[in-house]
Every structure is written in structure tokens, then in C-alpha cells.
Design an enzyme around this catalytic site. Structure first.
Site, short mmCIF file in Angstrom:
data_model
loop_
_atom_site.label_atom_id
_atom_site.label_comp_id
_atom_site.label_asym_id
_atom_site.label_seq_id
_atom_site.Cartn_x
_atom_site.Cartn_y
_atom_site.Cartn_z
N HIS A 195 -38.75 30.46 -26.83
CA HIS A 195 -37.65 29.64 -26.28
C HIS A 195 -37.49 28.28 -26.98
CE1 HIS A 195 -37.10 32.67 -23.24
NE2 HIS A 195 -38.27 32.42 -22.67
N ASP A 246 -36.47 39.84 -24.36
CA ASP A 246 -37.05 39.12 -23.22
C ASP A 246 -36.88 39.87 -21.90
OD1 ASP A 246 -38.16 37.16 -21.64
OD2 ASP A 246 -36.80 35.56 -22.22
#
Ligand SMILES: [Zn+2]
Length: 334
Positions: A195, A246
Site C-alpha cells: 500500500h 488484495d
């Protein structure tokens, strides 16, 4: 006439397969409400890894880093499923000291390493994955960083996904998450920070200095309202970028790459911030390097697909990342 075109398969550097079951659920609620639903699911789940890995394989991913925090038995189930489906798997086995639910946690780093070593003994390819600075205290991070370095293993860690995580880290440690990772020996050339959405300039400099990578999970970050990935800041510093599906709200590497370039274009007000060749490199080679994978299967591009109608051969890569979905990608028949 079918004239197929082979390219390296895409590499999904960050997946939580079990979260595929949340697709379409808890829309319209915030990140922390989504997290509650995810924890509820995780408490009882036996994931159908075969179905999720098959969906990835069909979408052009031929290697996956499964960031796994559901315990040893489920990790073994994931490894079996990946072998059956024919997708290269790296189990990024998660260290979790506090928070979450009981199933995620280990009593000590020694317990964690024992489980990881069991997986390695089974023949699974593994990486070390402190879940986050929320879930692992400083002493754990120091030990995990040392272990990963000594063993030459990839180290993956979530950081700076949400502003609240940064506030909590500042309150506990007086530094930001990526600063803490650097202090604890968790930032090196085999590290991938997942991220880094809200990383500041100093944190990004630390990643660049360490030769670490960042995994962007664009469709999930959009779905969860995390914020805009700092694409230009990463590129300016020459930081390697890879992609991950993800939460598996979407499974489509071309959409991840288009979103990445779309963020960069909206923010800079110009086109072609990252070239199509670089985007494809982020989608494949950088992911493989992040996972420590040296060989993974190729895929074919279906040149007869309607999405590619009228596209000249020299423009195919640009057309993939600007105008096609994973429907144009297919595994190479064995
Ligand atoms: Zn994640």
C-alpha cells in the site's frame, strides 16, 4: 485465423484469497466496518482456494503471493490448491501478535518461525510477513527482520494504508509506520511494503534508500476508500512497483495497471506518466522479484478478441493497458 501472442504471466504479489467471499458484500460502509465483516468471515472460513486460484489463472496471473493469516492447515490447503491449478504460490506467512482474532495470532516469534519452518519442510515457497505495525510490536519486528535477512527470504508488510494506522503508530512509537520498519531492520532489498498510500516524503525516501519495493493494490484501495497511491512519487525515486489483487474484489491485472496509470494521469494532468512497457513490467517482473520467484508460466493474448479489433501489432501492449480486460488473456495450454 488465430494468431496468439505469448507474454510472461502476471504476478499477483498480494492476495488474501478468503476475502473473495466478500465480493459484493458490505458495500456502502467504511473501511473499519468492512474490516469487521472480514474478521467475522475469517473466524469460520475454509477457503475454496482452488476456485479463487482458478479465477486468478484465468485472468492471466500465473504466480501469487498469498498473504496468509489463517493458520498452518489453511496454508497447506492453499499450497495444494495452487499446485492443482498450476499457479506458482509463495505463502507470505503472517506474524500476528495482537489485535484481530485468535486464529490469526501466535504466542511468540518462536512459535511463528516453527510454523513457517514446517511449511518450508513441506516444500512450500515462503516469505516472512509481519502483518502490520498494528499487529506486531517493535520486538517482534526486530526479530522477524533479523530472521528474514538471515534466511534470505522476502519480507512483506502492510503499511500506511489508512491514516488511523499512522496516528496510532505515532502515538505508540513516536514515528510513522515505515520509519518504524526501517528502525527495526524490516526494510531492505527483499522487502515489499504493501500500500504505502499515505507514506510521506521521508518514508518514501527510506524505501528508496533500502532498495525495497511497494505493492499497490489499486482496485482494493479504491474499493476500501484508502486514497490515491503515490505513483509519481514512487516513480521519481525509482522505487520498484508491483501489483496485488488484495481483497479480490476484482481479479484483473490489466485493470490494476490501468488504475495505476489513471491515478498518475489525474494527478499530474498529463498522459503517459508510466509507459505501457513499464506497466507490464510492474505487473510481471517486479512482482516476481518481490516474491523471489524466478520462473512462472507465460500467458497468451487472444488477438482475435473483439477488444483488440483494429489494433496494429505494435500497439497491442498499449491497447492492453488502456482498453482491455483480462478477458483477452488466457493461460498457455500445458
Ligand atoms: Zn492485504
Amino acid at each position: 485465423m488465430t494468431d496468439d501472442f505469448q507474454i510472461p504471466g502476471f504476478v499477483n504479489a498480494h492476495s488474501h484469497a478468503f476475502q473473495r467471499a466478500l465480493r459484493g458484500l458490505v458495500e456502502g460502509r467504511d473501511f473499519w466496518a468492512w474490516r469487521e465483516a472480514m474478521l467475522e468471515l475469517a473466524a469460520g472460513v475454509r477457503t475454496d482456494y482452488r476456485a479463487v486460484f482458478a479465477e486468478m489463472r484465468a485472468a492471466g496471473y500465473t504466480a501469487v503471493g498469498e498473504f496468509h493469516y489463517l493458520g498452518l492447515d489453511e496454508a497447506r490447503a492453499a499450497a495444494e490448491a495452487a499446485a492443482a491449478i498450476g499457479i506458482e504460490l509463495v505463502v507470505l506467512y503472517v506474524a500476528y501478535a495482537r489485535g484481530g482474532i485468535e486464529r490469526f495470532r501466535q504466542e511468540s516469534v518462536a512459535d511463528y518461525v516453527r510454523d513457517l519452518e514446517r511449511l518450508r519442510a513441506d516444500g512450500a515457497r515462503v516469505g516472512v510477513a509481519p502483518h502490520s505495525v498494528r499487529a506486531c510490536p517493535r520486538e517482534w519486528l526486530v526479530e522477524l527482520g533479523r530472521y528474514a535477512t538471515a534466511e534470505g527470504l522476502p519480507l512483506h508488510v502492510h503499511a500506511d494504508e489508512q491514516p488511523r494506522e499512522i496516528e496510532e503508530c505515532l502515538a505508540e512509537h513516536g514515528v510513522r509506520p515505515i520509519e518504524l520498519l526501517a528502525d527495526c531492520g524490516c526494510l531492505g532489498p527483499r522487502t515489499t511494503v504493501v500500500h504505502a498510500t499515505h507514506a510521506n516524503d521521508h518514508e518514501l525516501d527510506l524505501i528508496a534508500d533500502a532498495g525495497a519495493r511497494v505493492c499497490l493494490c489499486l482496485t482494493t484501495e479504491a474499493n476500501l476508500g484508502d486514497g490515491f497511491a503515490p505513483v509519481e512519487q514512487l516513480c521519481e525515486r525509482g522505487i520498484g512497483i508491483c501489483i496485488g489483487s488484495d481483497s479480490n474484489a476484482r481479479i484483473d491485472p490489466l485493470e490494476e495497471l490501468r488504475e495505476l496509470e489513471g491515478i498518475a494521469r489525474r494527478r499530474t494532468g498529463r498522459r503517459n506518466v508510466v509507459s505501457p512497457d513499464s506497466l507490464l513490467c510492474f505487473g510481471a517482473d517486479e512482482g516476481a522479484a518481490s516474491l523471489g520467484v524466478e520462473s512462472w508460466s507465460e500467458i497468451t493474448i487472444d488477438l482475435d478478441h473483439p477488444s483488440l479489433r483494429g489494433v496494429e501489432e505494435q500497439d497491442i501492449f498499449a491497447a492492453l493497458v488502456s482498453g482491455c480486460s483480462a478477458a483477452v488473456l488466457a493461460p498457455v495450454a500445458a
